[in-house]
Scaffold this motif. Structure first.
Motif, mmCIF file in Angstrom:
data_model
loop_
_atom_site.group_PDB
_atom_site.id
_atom_site.type_symbol
_atom_site.label_atom_id
_atom_site.label_comp_id
_atom_site.label_asym_id
_atom_site.label_seq_id
_atom_site.Cartn_x
_atom_site.Cartn_y
_atom_site.Cartn_z
ATOM 1 N N ILE A 16 0.842 -1.204 0.000
ATOM 2 C CA ILE A 16 0.000 0.000 0.000
ATOM 3 C C ILE A 16 0.874 1.249 0.000
ATOM 4 N N ARG A 17 1.933 1.228 0.795
ATOM 5 C CA ARG A 17 2.842 2.377 0.866
ATOM 6 C C ARG A 17 3.493 2.647 -0.493
ATOM 7 N N GLU A 18 3.892 1.578 -1.191
ATOM 8 C CA GLU A 18 4.525 1.768 -2.502
ATOM 9 C C GLU A 18 3.549 2.385 -3.505
ATOM 10 N N VAL A 19 2.299 1.978 -3.432
ATOM 11 C CA VAL A 19 1.311 2.520 -4.365
ATOM 12 C C VAL A 19 0.975 3.958 -4.006
ATOM 13 N N ARG A 20 0.732 4.224 -2.732
ATOM 14 C CA ARG A 20 0.261 5.554 -2.326
ATOM 15 C C ARG A 20 1.383 6.584 -2.212
ATOM 16 N N ALA A 21 2.447 6.243 -1.517
ATOM 17 C CA ALA A 21 3.502 7.230 -1.259
ATOM 18 C C ALA A 21 4.420 7.423 -2.462
ATOM 19 N N ILE A 22 4.827 6.313 -3.047
ATOM 20 C CA ILE A 22 5.765 6.396 -4.163
ATOM 21 C C ILE A 22 5.028 6.650 -5.467
ATOM 22 N N GLY A 23 3.794 6.189 -5.550
ATOM 23 C CA GLY A 23 3.002 6.432 -6.750
ATOM 24 C C GLY A 23 3.195 5.413 -7.854
ATOM 25 N N ARG A 24 3.737 4.260 -7.506
ATOM 26 C CA ARG A 24 3.910 3.211 -8.520
ATOM 27 C C ARG A 24 2.549 2.618 -8.869
ATOM 28 N N PRO A 25 2.375 2.206 -10.113
ATOM 29 C CA PRO A 25 1.109 1.584 -10.515
ATOM 30 C C PRO A 25 0.855 0.281 -9.751
ATOM 31 N N ILE A 26 -0.402 0.028 -9.475
ATOM 32 C CA ILE A 26 -0.793 -1.158 -8.717
ATOM 33 C C ILE A 26 -0.296 -2.430 -9.395
ATOM 34 N N ALA A 27 -0.449 -2.525 -10.690
ATOM 35 C CA ALA A 27 -0.048 -3.738 -11.409
ATOM 36 C C ALA A 27 1.444 -4.008 -11.250
ATOM 37 N N HIS A 28 2.283 -2.962 -11.274
ATOM 38 C CA HIS A 28 3.734 -3.151 -11.145
ATOM 39 C C HIS A 28 4.108 -3.589 -9.732
ATOM 40 N N VAL A 29 3.525 -2.939 -8.739
ATOM 41 C CA VAL A 29 3.816 -3.302 -7.347
ATOM 42 C C VAL A 29 3.367 -4.737 -7.090
ATOM 43 N N ARG A 41 -5.407 -3.859 -5.177
ATOM 44 C CA ARG A 41 -6.339 -2.768 -5.472
ATOM 45 C C ARG A 41 -7.364 -2.637 -4.337
ATOM 46 N N GLY A 42 -7.854 -3.764 -3.852
ATOM 47 C CA GLY A 42 -8.800 -3.748 -2.733
ATOM 48 C C GLY A 42 -8.169 -3.206 -1.462
ATOM 49 N N TRP A 43 -6.918 -3.586 -1.200
ATOM 50 C CA TRP A 43 -6.217 -3.084 -0.004
ATOM 51 C C TRP A 43 -6.046 -1.572 -0.075
ATOM 52 N N VAL A 44 -5.686 -1.077 -1.256
ATOM 53 C CA VAL A 44 -5.484 0.361 -1.421
ATOM 54 C C VAL A 44 -6.809 1.090 -1.222
ATOM 55 N N ARG A 45 -7.869 0.576 -1.800
ATOM 56 C CA ARG A 45 -9.185 1.199 -1.631
ATOM 57 C C ARG A 45 -9.599 1.218 -0.170
ATOM 58 N N GLN A 46 -9.354 0.110 0.538
ATOM 59 C CA GLN A 46 -9.714 0.053 1.952
ATOM 60 C C GLN A 46 -8.881 1.033 2.768
ATOM 61 N N ALA A 47 -7.604 1.145 2.448
ATOM 62 C CA ALA A 47 -6.744 2.116 3.144
ATOM 63 C C ALA A 47 -7.246 3.535 2.913
ATOM 64 N N GLU A 48 -7.695 3.819 1.703
ATOM 65 C CA GLU A 48 -8.241 5.144 1.416
ATOM 66 C C GLU A 48 -9.528 5.384 2.196
ATOM 67 N N ALA A 49 -10.365 4.378 2.302
ATOM 68 C CA ALA A 49 -11.610 4.511 3.068
ATOM 69 C C ALA A 49 -11.308 4.734 4.548
ATOM 70 N N ASP A 50 -10.303 4.028 5.062
ATOM 71 C CA ASP A 50 -9.943 4.177 6.474
ATOM 72 C C ASP A 50 -9.390 5.565 6.772
ATOM 73 N N ARG A 51 -8.823 6.219 5.764
ATOM 74 C CA ARG A 51 -8.277 7.567 5.939
ATOM 75 C C ARG A 51 -9.299 8.646 5.549
ATOM 76 N N ASP A 52 -10.543 8.251 5.355
ATOM 77 C CA ASP A 52 -11.620 9.172 4.950
ATOM 78 C C ASP A 52 -11.322 9.883 3.638
ATOM 79 N N GLU A 53 -10.646 9.207 2.743
ATOM 80 C CA GLU A 53 -10.379 9.752 1.422
ATOM 81 C C GLU A 53 -11.336 9.181 0.388
ATOM 82 N N ARG A 54 -12.120 8.223 0.801
ATOM 83 C CA ARG A 54 -13.013 7.524 -0.114
ATOM 84 C C ARG A 54 -14.318 7.274 0.634
ATOM 85 N N TYR A 55 -15.451 7.536 -0.025
ATOM 86 C CA TYR A 55 -16.729 7.429 0.659
ATOM 87 C C TYR A 55 -17.641 6.358 0.078
ATOM 88 N N ASP A 56 -17.149 5.569 -0.852
ATOM 89 C CA ASP A 56 -17.966 4.508 -1.429
ATOM 90 C C ASP A 56 -17.763 3.165 -0.720
#
Length: 103
Positions: A16-29, A41-56
């Motif tokens: 998750i850190r590599e995708v969010r902080a570094i900005g590498r594409p999910i497929a490459h990571v 992809r699901g982990w990243v979405r859940q991390a975004e929801a936990d940080r109130d960055e995603r409301y779906d």
């Protein structure tokens, strides 16, 4: 009891850190770490929801609370079924005509 996790928490956090902080594409990571890209992809979405960055999606805390409420609801339904059956049984006992024992 929940099923054992296929991936460790450390691996999840690193991916998750590599995708969010570094900005590498999910497929490459995912390919580099040997993770299925949709799992990541699901982990990243859940991390975004936990940080109130995603409301779906529900946050992890909300999911846990919902799970507990559903368990409690199921337990109350079972208790109601037992009580309903007991009340029918006792109602039948009360409605029976009483006979006197013969002497």
């Amino acid at each position: 009891m929940p099923a054992p996790r296929k991936y460790s928490d450390e691996l999840r956090e690193r991916a998750i850190r590599e995708v969010r902080a570094i900005g590498r594409p999910i497929a490459h990571v995912a390919k580099d770490l040997g993770i299925h890209k949709e799992a990541l992809r699901g982990w990243v979405r859940q991390a975004e929801a936990d940080r109130d960055e995603r409301y779906d999606r529900l946050t992890s805390a909300d999911q846990d609370e919902l799970r507990q409420l559903c368990k409690g609801n199921a337990e109350l339904r079972r208790a109601n079924e037992i009580l309903r059956a007991a009340s029918v049984f006792f109602a039948q006992q009360i409605d029976r005509p009483r006979t006197r024992p013969s002497r």
